[in-house]
Design an enzyme around this catalytic site. Structure first.
Site, PDB file in Angstrom:
ATOM      1  N   GLN A   1       7.302  -3.628   0.397  1.00  0.00           N
ATOM      2  CA  GLN A   1       7.640  -4.199   1.719  1.00  0.00           C
ATOM      3  C   GLN A   1       8.982  -3.634   2.214  1.00  0.00           C
ATOM      4  O   GLN A   1       9.255  -2.473   1.974  1.00  0.00           O
ATOM      5  CB  GLN A   1       7.653  -5.734   1.673  1.00  0.00           C
ATOM      6  CG  GLN A   1       6.279  -6.357   1.506  1.00  0.00           C
ATOM      7  CD  GLN A   1       5.794  -6.394   0.084  1.00  0.00           C
ATOM      8  OE1 GLN A   1       6.475  -6.851  -0.810  1.00  0.00           O
ATOM      9  NE2 GLN A   1       4.587  -5.926  -0.166  1.00  0.00           N
TER      10      GLN A   1
ATOM     11  N   GLY B   1       0.869  -1.177   0.000  1.00  0.00           N
ATOM     12  CA  GLY B   1       0.000   0.000   0.000  1.00  0.00           C
ATOM     13  C   GLY B   1       0.897   1.214   0.000  1.00  0.00           C
ATOM     14  O   GLY B   1       1.600   1.459   0.969  1.00  0.00           O
ATOM     15  N   HIS B   2       0.934   1.936  -1.122  1.00  0.00           N
ATOM     16  CA  HIS B   2       1.900   3.015  -1.296  1.00  0.00           C
ATOM     17  C   HIS B   2       1.176   4.354  -1.459  1.00  0.00           C
ATOM     18  O   HIS B   2       0.342   4.497  -2.349  1.00  0.00           O
ATOM     19  CB  HIS B   2       2.772   2.728  -2.527  1.00  0.00           C
ATOM     20  CG  HIS B   2       3.665   1.532  -2.354  1.00  0.00           C
ATOM     21  ND1 HIS B   2       4.414   0.999  -3.368  1.00  0.00           N
ATOM     22  CD2 HIS B   2       3.946   0.786  -1.255  1.00  0.00           C
ATOM     23  CE1 HIS B   2       5.114  -0.033  -2.906  1.00  0.00           C
ATOM     24  NE2 HIS B   2       4.834  -0.186  -1.624  1.00  0.00           N
TER      25      HIS B   2
END
Ligand code: GDP
Ligand code: IMO
Ligand code: MG
Length: 427
Positions: A224, A40-41
């Site tokens: 990650q 989730g960026h």
């Protein structure tokens, strides 16, 4: 030519997307090289917030190529969803490309991931339930589908004849889950082929050759973080890919000699989502304070993130195995109101007093370890508007320089807020 890799140096969510977006300005090609929609960026610019999962965080710029690389695993429905969300925001997707060699996450992968998480009596990982582990497992077992298979009826049919009997046996007998007929899967794949059609980059070899010949700048976006790396992280509490700098080479089609810099993104503190050891975790009100000020809730799952002081023991290890050449330190502004800030410089074994300054890879002893802290004075000033290193308060500079000394790695970027503009280039 300057090719840079952006990696997470902790347990993910370090602010990689902000740094990727920033560096994408001077890049021609941006490649996401591993992971899937477990990521989730977040990118914030001009008062707008964008959340990416699979699509590279460079997509907001026009005239850039953004490639979802061969090292990724792609959940088609999620990809479609992400594309549609960006279209609604009028983002130009003409530069978006997907490697035909990327691996497809099939429904049985998410079902097995969910089942394993929900039924684990022991050793729960706390995954994002996006099918990441099961997809990479099948990739390594050579029973996964690649994007290119969607456009080759012969390959698809032959592969399914091998995959489905094995999968169905496993789904039924091991997990007690629904099985799949070949017709059902062929139908699914027809739809997947439509989803990816506008983006599949069949001429990727020519494209990379051209970029290499013209010495274009490439930016590799990691997902990650090093401590979630399947080889070097807190195994088994990790993801199933290689977020380290080296992962950029296997996940993109660029060789290691073509990488000039590896930027390790780290928060001024540490967060972690999911299970697994975390020596500097703060389970008291200080942890709550960091979570509240830092808005530490997951982008993909909404889960509250576990928070703790900066852990220089794991960070030194990340610099080593991640191949990090400089650090982008984010969220220092979260400490603006703090009187004191702690840095963990060693671990102490409660059983025998043994001190660790090098990271102990046997995570089963981490429950016996307590952090040894060095305490720094806070700066008690709002630094979110500062843009030049020399304008920072003295105590902030002392803090950054202390980190550089302990980690023996330069800090090249300091982020003082979520916005693209809230950034200080140090070197
Ligand atoms: P990623 O997965 O590494 O890209 O990071 P996430 O997007 O999951 O989480 C980082 C969060 O911190 C996002 O909400 C960002 O907008 C925010 N952020 C990034 N850099 C900074 C910073 O320097 N200060 C503050 N306060 N927030 C930041
Ligand atoms: P970004 O790119 C933080 C964690 C999960 C779980 C473990 C395994 O936003 O930094 P998985 O679904 O990958 O099998 O879960 O890894 N995890 C992340 N934590 N940020 C992420 O991505 C993560 N992606 C996976 O919480 O502990
Ligand atoms: Mg994230």
């Amino acid at each position: 030519m300057s090719n840079k890799v952006v990696i997470g140096a902790q347990w993910g969510d370090e602010g990689k997307a902000k740094i990727t977006d920033l560096l994408a300005q001077k890049s021609d090609l941006i490649i996401r090289y591993q992971g899937g929609c477990n990521a989730g960026h977040t990118v914030v610019t001009d008062g707008r917030t964008f959340k990416f999962h699979l699509i590279p965080s460079g997509i907001l710029y026009k005239n850039k190529i953004c490639l979802v690389g061969n090292g990724t695993v792609i959940l088609p429905e999620f990809f479609e969803h992400e594309v549609n969300d960006l279209k609604k925001e009028n983002i130009d997707l003409s530069g978006l490309k997907v490697s035909p060699l990327a691996t497809i996450t099939m429904p049985w992968h998410t079902e097995v991931d969910g089942y394993s998480e929900d039924n684990a009596k022991k050793g729960k990982i706390g995954t994002t339930k996006k099918g990441i582990g099961p997809t990479y497992t099948d990739k390594m077992a050579r029973i996964a589908l690649k994007i290119e298979d969607l456009y080759s009826p012969e390959a698809l049919s032959e592969k399914l004849d091998v995959i489905l009997p094995l999968k169905n046996k496993q789904l039924k007998e091991v997990y007690g889950l629904k099985t799949y007929t070949k017709e059902e899967v062929l139908d699914l794949c027809k739809n997947y082929a439509k989803i990816f059609e506008p983006y599949v980059c069949f001429d990727w070899q020519d494209m990379l050759r051209k970029f290499k010949a013209e010495k274009k700048n490439v930016l590799f976006e990691g997902a990650q973080g090093v401590m979630l790396d399947v080889d070097f992280g807190t195994y088994p509490y990790v993801t199933s890919s290689n977020p380290i700098g080296g992962g950029a080479a296997t996940g993109s089609g660029y060789g290691p000699k073509m990488i000039d810099e590896v930027i390790g993104v780290a928060k001024a503190y540490v967060t972690r989502v999911g299970e697994g050891p975390f020596v500097t975790e703060l389970t008291d009100s200080m942890g709550d304070t960091i979570r509240e000020i830092g808005h530490e809730f997951g982008v993909t799952t909404g889960r509250p993130r576990r928070c703790g002081w900066f852990d220089a023991v794991t960070m030194k290890y990340s610099c080593l195995v991640g191949g990090i050449t400089s650090i982008a330190l984010t969220k220092a502004d979260v400490f603006d109101t703090f009187d004191e800030i702690k840095i963990c410089t060693a671990y102490k074994d409660k059983r025998n007093g043994k001190l660790y300054t090098s990271y102990p890879t046997d995570v089963y002893i981490h429950k016996y370890l307590e952090p040894v802290y060095e305490t720094m004075q806070g700066w008690r000033e709002n630094i979110s508007g500062i843009r030049k290193y020399e304008d920072l308060p003295l105590n902030a500079k002392k803090y950054f320089e202390k980190l550089e000394e302990i980690l023996d790695t330069p800090i090249s970027i300091i982020s003082v807020g979520p916005d693209r503009e809230q950034t200080i280039f140090k070197k």
